[in-house]
Write a protein that holds these residues in place. Structure first.
Motif, PDB file in Angstrom:
ATOM      1  N   ARG A 189       6.640   2.535  -0.461  1.00  0.00           N
ATOM      2  CA  ARG A 189       5.306   2.510  -1.092  1.00  0.00           C
ATOM      3  C   ARG A 189       5.323   1.615  -2.319  1.00  0.00           C
ATOM      4  O   ARG A 189       6.343   1.493  -3.007  1.00  0.00           O
ATOM      5  N   TYR A 208       1.718  -0.212   1.533  1.00  0.00           N
ATOM      6  CA  TYR A 208       2.585   0.438   2.510  1.00  0.00           C
ATOM      7  C   TYR A 208       3.409  -0.658   3.207  1.00  0.00           C
ATOM      8  O   TYR A 208       2.871  -1.708   3.577  1.00  0.00           O
ATOM      9  N   THR A 221       8.802  -1.906  -4.576  1.00  0.00           N
ATOM     10  CA  THR A 221       8.613  -0.673  -3.819  1.00  0.00           C
ATOM     11  C   THR A 221       9.566   0.434  -4.248  1.00  0.00           C
ATOM     12  O   THR A 221      10.576   0.182  -4.919  1.00  0.00           O
TER      13      THR A 221
END
Length: 597
Positions: free
Chosen positions: A395, A420, A403
């Motif tokens: 994420r 995502y 991320t």
């Protein structure tokens, strides 16, 4: 200096008149001969004048005219009692041998040219009494005789071609021979003739009778044989034809012939226009040649098949509309070309290519009916932008493109939405703030020189270290901005005289080594504690003060100025207690030659 030495020589050789008041019966050198009769009153080894011949090379044999010399019991080494030296400057040669020898410069025992008069010494070197053959190379002891030899030009072990003159010794040079045996002197693959009885000129493996010889490497080349091949060639000029075959004409070129058969000279395959097999059901049509069975028909030509059996004259494939198997779904209506395919589909109300709900069966054309899909897995039937579940592993909640590990699944389209992903990028140390994303360890930089020290501290940053910190923690002087790293050195000039001494170690410094440290030598300081001493000098004690000393030598640590009193850079004084004598004694004749002003 030269005038003094001429005076000494005159006193030694001429016996000049003694000075006023000198006693004529005095024997200065105590050799038993009074000064008035002694030809050298300074040496007890010489007292009489004799005649001898000059012997410059000191081989015991003189040359030239007789000369007067001052001698004792023995003659000086530079003269001889006998004359006749044929090489006055070469001590290895002195006697003459007339008309008995031939020149043998390379000393191989084979002479060259006419008999000569030789000047030799104890051994006869460079001459021989055996002329033998005239030496063709008297500068090389390994060769002496001329031979006409054949050369192995192609290095195949056999010589041939035209003979070439060679100067040789006891053995023939490599690659030569006294006989010519090579039938192909410039081809290493061929060197000896060999007989054959059969020929395969076109290289097709079939032979014809033919006798002769061919130049080879000991084996018959390809195309020549002693025994016939299994097949006798019907045409040895063309490799494509070697055997008689019964063939059938093929007028339409479809590779199936028709009766009657003809005998033709052929190869592995028949020549164009002929084939091995007959039975063409359409001799004038190259697209058809045999009867074939079919099991399905497409009567309406819509590409869908209906079951129907029979035979038709065909080629490699059945004609259009005939088939042995159903290559498409069975025609649901073989009378209507527009309706031939049975479809099992799902309603696609949002037209995103993925349907949902119950399956339906339709008879239609080759294209799936509009508003239907063969897939019924749409996770959002009313939203055309989403139709499938996609999983993610990482994420990016704050949108900074870095991320954190966080897996899950969501309904999406062709790609995961922003934020995502299944690919890790970095390891965001704070996914709630877009301005920081990289965790680093830094060291406190107290003196601001760009290098820190102490224990490492952890920070979440944008990649740069915080103010007052550095990614490096190796500062060797944390509170001095001019010093931050250790550098190695190999030399030190401790006394500052510009000359270094070997000394290794490390020093805390900045970008360069500070004085007095260096990695390049400057001289070899013999005392790096005293700037006045830096040079090793080799001197000799000079006890008589004449500027020339004598062993033993002394190695001292000094500067490059004048040597200390009582020492000299020279060490050849034959008498260091007498300042008048500073050079080794010489024979009077040699002193005249060796010394000058």
């Amino acid at each position: 200096m030269m005038r003094w030495m001429w005076l000494a020589l005159a006193l030694a050789l001429g016996g000049i008149q003694l000075g006023c008041g000198e006693d004529a019966n005095e024997d200065s050198d105590r050799d038993g001969v009074v000064n008035s009769e002694d030809c050298d009153t300074t040496s007890s080894l010489r007292w009489r004048r004799v005649q001898a011949y000059d012997d410059a090379d000191r081989d015991g044999h003189g040359s030239g005219e007789l000369i007067w010399v001052c001698a004792g019991h023995n003659l000086p080494s530079t003269v001889a009692a006998e004359a006749g030296d044929c090489a006055p400057t070469d001590f290895k040669r002195w006697r003459t041998l007339e008309g008995l020898y031939y020149v043998d410069a390379d000393q191989d025992g084979v002479g060259k040219g006419p008999l000569v008069t030789a000047c030799v010494g104890a051994e006869v070197t460079g001459y021989t009494q055996s002329q033998g053959e005239d030496d063709c190379d008297d500068a090389n002891p390994q060769v002496w005789a001329v031979r006409m030899l054949f050369i192995d030009e192609d290095k195949d072990g056999a010589a041939g071609g035209e003979p070439v003159r060679h100067c040789i010794g006891a053995t023939l040079p490599p690659g030569t021979s006294e006989t010519a045996t090579d039938c192909a002197p410039q081809d290493a693959s061929r060197y000896t003739p060999i007989s054959y009885r059969f020929r395969d000129a076109d290289g097709d493996g079939a032979t014809v009778p033919e006798e002769g010889t061919v130049c080879s490497n000991g084996k018959l080349p390809t195309g020549y044989r002693l025994e016939p091949a299994a097949q006798t060639d019907c045409d040895d000029t063309r490799s494509s034809q070697w055997q008689w075959l019964d063939l059938y004409p093929d007028a339409d070129g479809d590779l199936v012939g028709s009766e009657p058969a003809e005998q033709r000279c052929s190869g592995l395959n028949p020549e164009p226009g002929y084939v091995r097999t007959a039975g063409d059901c359409a001799p004038e049509d190259r697209n058809r040649w045999e009867m074939k069975s079919y099991s399905y028909r497409d009567a309406d030509g819509d590409g869908a098949w209906a079951s129907s059996g029979g035979q038709v004259c065909s080629g490699s494939f059945l004609p259009s509309g005939y088939s042995t198997w159903a290559s498409a779904p069975t025609d649901c209506d073989d009378t209507n070309a527009a309706a031939r395919v049975t479809w099992n589909v799902f309603p696609d109300t949002d037209h995103d290519g993925v349907g949902a709900g119950s399956n339906e069966t339709l008879c239609a054309g080759p294209t799936r009916p509009y508003g239907y899909s063969d897939k019924g897995t749409d996770c959002a039937p009313e939203d055309a932008s989403r139709w499938q579940g996609l999983t993610y592993q990482y994420r990016d909640a704050d949108g900074d493109s870095f991320t954190v590990a966080a897996g899950g699944s969501l309904c999406a389209g062709t790609h995961l939405p922003a934020g995502y992903t299944n690919t890790s990028r970095g390891n965001d140390c704070n996914d709630s703030r877009a301005d920081v994303y990289q965790g680093i360890q830094a060291y406190a930089d107290m003196d601001g020189d760009g290098v820190g020290a102490g224990s490492a501290e952890s920070f979440c940053t944008n990649g740069a270290s915080p103010a007052g910190y550095s990614l490096q923690g190796t500062d060797c002087a944390p509170e001095d901005a001019l010093l931050w790293r250790k550098l190695s050195y190999k030399y030190v000039d401790a006394d500052g005289d510009g000359y270094t001494a070997s000394s290794t170690g490390e020093v805390c410094t900045g970008s360069t080594l500070p004085p007095p440290y260096a990695n390049t030598a400057s001289g070899n300081d013999c005392d790096d504690t005293d700037p006045a001493l830096y040079l090793w000098r080799v001197l000799y004690p000079d006890n008589d003060g004449d500027g020339v000393g004598a062993p033993p030598r002394a190695v001292m640590c000094l500067d490059d100025g004048p040597v200390p009193p009582g020492y000299s850079i020279y060490g050849f004084d034959p008498d260091d207690s007498n300042p008048v004598v500073s050079h080794p004694a010489q024979d009077p004749e040699l002193e005249v030659l060796l010394f000058d002003d």
